[in-house]
Motif scaffolding. Structure first.
Motif, PDB file in Angstrom:
ATOM      1  N   ILE A  35       2.500  12.791  85.170  1.00 37.04           N
ATOM      2  CA  ILE A  35       2.083  14.195  84.644  1.00 37.04           C
ATOM      3  C   ILE A  35       2.255  14.232  83.061  1.00 37.04           C
ATOM      4  CG2 ILE A  35       3.133  16.510  84.976  1.00 37.04           C
ATOM      5  CD1 ILE A  35       4.337  15.839  87.536  1.00 37.04           C
ATOM      6  N   SER A  36       3.098  13.670  82.481  1.00 37.68           N
ATOM      7  CA  SER A  36       3.211  13.707  80.884  1.00 37.68           C
ATOM      8  C   SER A  36       1.980  13.314  80.382  1.00 37.68           C
ATOM      9  CB  SER A  36       4.324  12.923  80.677  1.00 37.68           C
ATOM     10  OG  SER A  36       4.556  12.871  79.176  1.00 37.68           O
ATOM     11  N   MET A  37       1.679  12.152  80.705  1.00 36.09           N
ATOM     12  CA  MET A  37       0.241  11.543  80.277  1.00 36.09           C
ATOM     13  C   MET A  37      -1.107  12.302  80.420  1.00 36.09           C
ATOM     14  SD  MET A  37       1.543   9.042  78.267  1.00 36.09           S
ATOM     15  CE  MET A  37       2.932  10.066  78.308  1.00 36.09           C
ATOM     16  N   LEU A  38      -1.147  12.617  81.682  1.00 43.06           N
ATOM     17  CA  LEU A  38      -2.084  13.633  82.135  1.00 43.06           C
ATOM     18  C   LEU A  38      -2.151  14.835  81.209  1.00 43.06           C
ATOM     19  CD1 LEU A  38      -2.137  13.427  86.043  1.00 43.06           C
ATOM     20  CD2 LEU A  38      -3.744  12.386  84.792  1.00 43.06           C
TER      21      LEU A  38
ATOM     22  N   ASP B  25      -8.049   8.039  62.278  1.00 44.78           N
ATOM     23  CA  ASP B  25      -6.507   7.558  62.651  1.00 44.78           C
ATOM     24  C   ASP B  25      -5.857   8.402  63.929  1.00 44.78           C
ATOM     25  OD1 ASP B  25      -4.967   5.314  61.919  1.00 44.78           O
ATOM     26  OD2 ASP B  25      -3.512   6.642  60.937  1.00 44.78           O
ATOM     27  N   SER B  26      -6.826   8.841  64.832  1.00 47.34           N
ATOM     28  CA  SER B  26      -6.254   9.408  65.884  1.00 47.34           C
ATOM     29  C   SER B  26      -5.713   8.695  66.975  1.00 47.34           C
ATOM     30  CB  SER B  26      -7.542  10.500  66.356  1.00 47.34           C
ATOM     31  OG  SER B  26      -7.211  11.049  67.701  1.00 47.34           O
ATOM     32  N   LEU B  27      -4.724   9.274  67.609  1.00 48.39           N
ATOM     33  CA  LEU B  27      -4.035   8.684  68.780  1.00 48.39           C
ATOM     34  C   LEU B  27      -4.430   8.932  69.925  1.00 48.39           C
ATOM     35  CD1 LEU B  27      -0.223   8.697  67.432  1.00 48.39           C
ATOM     36  CD2 LEU B  27      -1.407   6.696  67.955  1.00 48.39           C
ATOM     37  N   ASP B  28      -5.584   9.990  70.262  1.00 51.99           N
ATOM     38  CA  ASP B  28      -5.955  10.406  71.468  1.00 51.99           C
ATOM     39  C   ASP B  28      -6.745   9.159  72.323  1.00 51.99           C
ATOM     40  OD1 ASP B  28      -5.206  13.015  71.313  1.00 51.99           O
ATOM     41  OD2 ASP B  28      -7.240  13.353  70.152  1.00 51.99           O
ATOM     42  N   PRO B  29      -7.255   8.235  71.637  1.00 55.20           N
ATOM     43  CA  PRO B  29      -7.910   6.991  72.545  1.00 55.20           C
ATOM     44  C   PRO B  29      -6.810   6.160  73.063  1.00 55.20           C
ATOM     45  CG  PRO B  29      -9.042   7.179  70.392  1.00 55.20           C
ATOM     46  CD  PRO B  29      -8.057   8.185  70.270  1.00 55.20           C
ATOM     47  N   ALA B  30      -5.595   6.068  72.180  1.00 54.30           N
ATOM     48  CA  ALA B  30      -4.571   5.149  72.682  1.00 54.30           C
ATOM     49  C   ALA B  30      -3.724   5.995  73.867  1.00 54.30           C
ATOM     50  CB  ALA B  30      -3.643   5.118  71.509  1.00 54.30           C
ATOM     51  N   VAL B  31      -3.743   6.934  73.948  1.00 52.71           N
ATOM     52  CA  VAL B  31      -3.222   7.631  75.043  1.00 52.71           C
ATOM     53  C   VAL B  31      -3.834   7.225  76.619  1.00 52.71           C
ATOM     54  CG1 VAL B  31      -2.586   9.852  76.174  1.00 52.71           C
ATOM     55  CG2 VAL B  31      -2.479   9.721  73.854  1.00 52.71           C
ATOM     56  N   THR B  32      -4.927   6.938  76.428  1.00 52.77           N
ATOM     57  CA  THR B  32      -5.905   6.210  77.463  1.00 52.77           C
ATOM     58  C   THR B  32      -4.951   5.217  78.366  1.00 52.77           C
ATOM     59  OG1 THR B  32      -7.803   7.286  76.886  1.00 52.77           O
ATOM     60  CG2 THR B  32      -7.964   5.630  78.671  1.00 52.77           C
ATOM     61  N   LEU B  33      -4.379   4.135  77.366  1.00 58.90           N
ATOM     62  CA  LEU B  33      -3.757   3.072  77.794  1.00 58.90           C
ATOM     63  C   LEU B  33      -2.262   3.721  78.801  1.00 58.90           C
ATOM     64  CD1 LEU B  33      -3.832   0.631  74.986  1.00 58.90           C
ATOM     65  CD2 LEU B  33      -4.956   0.568  76.863  1.00 58.90           C
TER      66      LEU B  33
ATOM     67  N   TYR C  45      -1.192   3.019  82.626  1.00 58.34           N
ATOM     68  CA  TYR C  45      -0.069   2.291  83.046  1.00 58.34           C
ATOM     69  C   TYR C  45       0.598   3.357  84.061  1.00 58.34           C
ATOM     70  CZ  TYR C  45       0.887  -1.880  79.847  1.00 58.34           C
ATOM     71  OH  TYR C  45       0.954  -3.018  79.285  1.00 58.34           O
ATOM     72  N   ALA C  46       0.601   4.608  83.682  1.00 59.94           N
ATOM     73  CA  ALA C  46       1.188   5.888  84.395  1.00 59.94           C
ATOM     74  C   ALA C  46       0.616   5.642  85.854  1.00 59.94           C
ATOM     75  CB  ALA C  46       1.196   7.126  84.054  1.00 59.94           C
ATOM     76  N   PHE C  47      -0.689   5.539  85.907  1.00 61.01           N
ATOM     77  CA  PHE C  47      -1.314   5.274  87.263  1.00 61.01           C
ATOM     78  C   PHE C  47      -0.941   4.237  88.093  1.00 61.01           C
ATOM     79  CE2 PHE C  47      -4.628   8.524  86.250  1.00 61.01           C
ATOM     80  CZ  PHE C  47      -4.549   9.459  87.468  1.00 61.01           C
TER      81      PHE C  47
END
Length: 581
Positions: A355-358, A433-441, A445-447
Motif C-alpha cells: 500500500i505504501s509503495m502504491l 536526480d529524481s527518485l520516482d523511477p527507483a520507487v518502481t523497484l 519487491y512489495a508485489f
C-alpha cells in the motif's frame, strides 16, 4: 553327638552371617533413602521471573551502541564527503561494506553461536563493534580524515553488527519459550534498537555542528558502544551465575541447562534438511525485509523531493518510521506470544509495504505522501518480531536457530545491495536526480512478497498437511499440543512415515535423565513431536536444492551488483547495519 554339635555350630555360623548381611542391607537401604532425601533437599530452585527480566534488560542495552551508530555514517554523508575528500562511489563502498561482509560471515558466525552459545558471542560481537567505532572516530580526529582507516573501522564494526542481534536472539530463545515471552523479548529489543537509531541519527549533525567536527559524533558513538560491551559482559557473567545457582530450563530443547556448549548438534550437511517452509520464508524476506529496510536509504531524500523542504525537515519526517515501531513492536510481541498467527503477520506487513509503495508511485500530493509513510512505518513495525519468531517456529530443531537465522540474513543482505545499487543507477540516469523511477523497484519487491506471504497464509490455514510447520506457526500456544497430535495423525494416515515419528518422539513411559519434573518432560515430549512434523520430507529434496542454489545465486549477484555500483559511481545511501532481521 559330635555330628550334631558340628551341625549346630554350622547353623549358628550361617545364622550369624545372615544377620550381619541383613544389618548391612538395612544400612545400605537407609543410606540410599538418606541420599534420596538429601538430593531432594539440595535440588536447585527454579529460575525466578525477575532474573529472566534482568537478562532481557541487559541484553537489550547491549544492543544500544550497535543501533545508535546504524544511521550515523549516512546521516553525516555530506560532511564526510567534504572532509575526507571522497566521491559518491567511494562513499557507497564505505556504507555497503557491512552488507557485503555479512553475506558470508553471518552463516559461519551463526554456526558458532549455535555451538558455543549467545552470551559469549554477544560479548565478542560487541567488542568488534567497539573496536570499529574507535577506529572510525580516530580516523576523523585532529583532521586526520583518512579514508582507508575509516574503511577498516567500518569493516570491524560490520563484523560485530552483522551477528550481534543473532547472538542476542539466541539468548532469548534459551530463556524464553515460544508463547512464553520469546516474541515479546524480540519486540522489546527492536523497540530499544529503533529508539537508539533514531537518537543517533537525529543528533549526529547537531553534535558535529555545535562541537565543530564530526569526530565528536563518532566518539560519542564509541562511548555508547563501550557501555554496550559492559552490558554484554554483565549478561555473560549473570548467565554463568544463574546456571550454577538455579535450575534453568533451556527452551530450545526443554532440558535443564548446564552450559551453552553444543557439540554435534548441527552440521553444515543439515542445511539441506531445512524444511521447504523455511526456504519460503527466506524467499519472502528477500523481497519484504530487504525492501522495507533498504527503503530507508532513500527515505530522507525522497521526503525532501516530495515535500520540497530542506534536509532537516526531510530527516525528521523520514525518521518517523523509527518511532512507531519503537512503541508497537513490544506490544506486537505480546500478541504473538498469546495468539501465534506468525504467517498472518507476515502477510499484513507485506500488505502495508505494498500500500505504501502504491501510494508513493501513483500519487504526488502531500497528504498521500504522509499516508504512504504511515503505512511504511506500520510495515516496519510488523517486520522484526514475526520474522525472528517464525524462523524459530518452523525449523525442526530450535537449537539450529542461529544458523538458520544467519542463512536468511545473508541472503537478505545481498538482496539489499542489489536493490539499492539498481535504484542508485536509475536515479543517476534521470535528468533531475529524481527518485520516482527507483520507487518502481520497491513496488515490484512489495508485489512479490505479498504474493508469497499470501500463498503461504492460504496453505497454513486451509491446507496444513504439505507444510505442517507453517500451520504450527499459526496456532495459539494453548492449542499447540492438540494441533500437533492432529497433524501427526494426518501424516500417519496419509503417508508411511510412522517410523520417523516413533524415533523422534520421547516414549511416554520413559523419561530422560534429568527430566524428572513432569512439566519439563511434557515440554520435551511436545518439542520432539514438533520435530517429527517439521523434519524435511523426503519427497521434496529437489525443491530444497532449488531454494538453496537460488539463495547462493542471490548472494553472488549481490557481489556483482556491488562491483557494478562502484564502476557506475552510484549514490552510496545504504544504511548499513539496519538489516538485522
Amino acid at each position: 553327638m559330635a555330628d550334631s554339635k558340628f551341625l549346630s555350630t554350622e547353623d549358628t555360623l550361617k545364622y550369624s552371617s545372615r544377620q550381619a548381611s541383613d544389618k548391612r542391607s538395612g544400612l545400605i537401604s537407609k543410606d540410599s533413602e538418606s541420599s534420596g532425601i538429601a538430593s531432594l533437599n539440595t535440588r536447585k530452585p527454579k529460575l525466578p521471573l525477575g532474573w529472566r527480566i534482568a537478562i532481557l534488560t541487559l541484553t537489550c542495552l547491549a544492543s544500544f551502541g550497535n543501533h545508535w551508530s546504524n544511521g550515523l555514517i549516512v546521516a553525516l554523508k555530506t560532511t564526510i564527503i567534504k572532509e575526507v575528500h571522497i566521491n559518491n562511489s567511494q562513499f557507497a563502498t564505505l556504507v555497503a561494506c557491512t552488507n557485503l561482509v555479512n553475506t558470508f560471515l553471518c552463516i559461519g558466525l551463526g554456526f558458532c553461536i549455535d555451538t558455543w552459545g549467545g552470551p559469549l558471542f554477544s560479548v565478542i560481537m560487541a567488542l568488534f563493534h567497539l573496536s570499529g567505532s574507535i577506529v572510525m572516530a580516530g580516523s576523523a580526529t585532529n583532521n586526520f580524515n583518512n579514508y582507508p582507516v575509516l574503511i577498516v573501522g567500518k569493516v570491524l564494526a560490520a563484523i560485530g553488527d552483522g551477528s550481534l542481534d543473532n547472538a542476542q536472539h539466541r539468548i532469548f530463545s534459551t530463556y524464553f519459550a515460544r508463547g512464553g515471552g520469546f516474541a515479546f523479548s524480540i519486540g522489546a529489543i527492536w523497540g530499544v534498537a529503533n529508539l537508539a537509531q533514531f537518537t543517533g541519527q537525529s543528533t549526529a549533525n547537531i553534535i558535529a555542528t555545535n562541537l565543530g567536527t564530526y569526530a565528536w559524533a563518532l566518539w560519542i558513538s564509541a562511548i555508547i558502544a563501550l557501555f554496550s560491551v559492559i552490558c554484554a559482559v554483565a549478561v555473560y557473567v549473570l548467565d554463568k551465575w544463574l546456571v550454577v545457582k538455579y535450575e534453568v530450563t533451556d527452551h530450545t530443547d526443554g532440558a535443564t541447562m548446564k552450559g551453552h556448549l553444543r557439540r554435534g548438534v548441527f552440521s553444515l550437511k543439515a542445511v539441506r534438511q531445512l524444511p521447504v517452509t523455511f526456504w519460503i520464508v527466506v524467499l519472502f524476506s528477500v523481497f519484504e525485509n530487504a525492501g522495507v529496510q533498504s527503503f530507508v536509504s532513500i527515505s530522507t531524500q525522497f521526503a525532501q523531493q516530495r515535500l520540497k523542504k530542506g534536509a532537516v525537515i526531510g530527516g525528521w519526517v523520514s525518521s518517523f518510521y523509527l518511532l512507531l515501531p519503537a512503541c508497537l513492536t513490544p506490544v506486537l510481541g505480546i500478541v504473538i506470544d498469546l495468539y501465534g498467527q506468525r504467517v498472518s503477520f507476515l502477510f499484513v506487513s507485506a500488505l502495508m509495504f505494498l500500500i505504501s509503495m502504491l501510494l508513493l508511485k501513483f500519487s504526488h500530493s502531500v497528504p498521500t505522501f504522509i499516508a504512504a509513510y504511515v503505512f511504511y512505518a506500520l510495515a516496519q513495525c510488523v517486520t522484526p518480531a514475526p520474522q525472528v519468531e517464525i524462523i524459530r517456529s518452523i525449523i525442526a530443531d530450535p537449537q539450529w536457530f542461529a544458523t538458520a537465522f544467519a542463512i536468511k540474513k545473508s541472503v537478505v543482505q545481498a538482496s539489499i545491495v542489489i536493490i539499492t545499487t539498481a535504484a542508485g543507477k536509475l536515479q543517476d540516469d534521470t535528468a533531475n536526480d529524481s527518485l520516482d523511477p527507483a520507487v518502481t523497484l520497491w513496488l515490484v519487491y512489495a508485489f512479490v512478497c505479498t504474493a508469497v506471504s499470501g500463498a503461504l497464509w492460504v496453505v497454513a490455514n486451509w491446507f496444513p498437511t504439505p507444510l505442517p510447520a507453517a500451520r504450527l506457526s499459526q496456532v495459539k500456544p494453548s492449542r499447540m499440543q492438540e494441533e500437533v497430535k492432529m497433524l501427526l495423525a494426518r501424516r500417519a494416515h496419509t503417508s508411511s512415515v510412522g517410523s520417523d515419528i516413533d524415533i523422534a518422539r520421547v516414549d511416554e513411559g520413559e523419561k530422560e535423565d534429568g527430566a524428572d519434573d513432569d512439566g519439563e518432560f511434557e515440554e520435551k515430549k511436545l518439542l520432539s513431536d514438533e520435530k517429527a512434523l517439521k523434519k524435511a520430507k523426503p519427497g521434496m529434496d529437489g525443491m530444497r536444492w532449488i531454494f538453496l542454489v537460488a539463495s547462493a545465486g542471490i548472494i553472488a549477484i549481490g557481489w556483482i551488483m556491488f562491483g557494478l555500483g562502484v564502476e557506475w559511481g552510484v549514490h552510496g545511501s545504504v544504511i548499513a547495519g539496519t538489516t538485522g532481521e
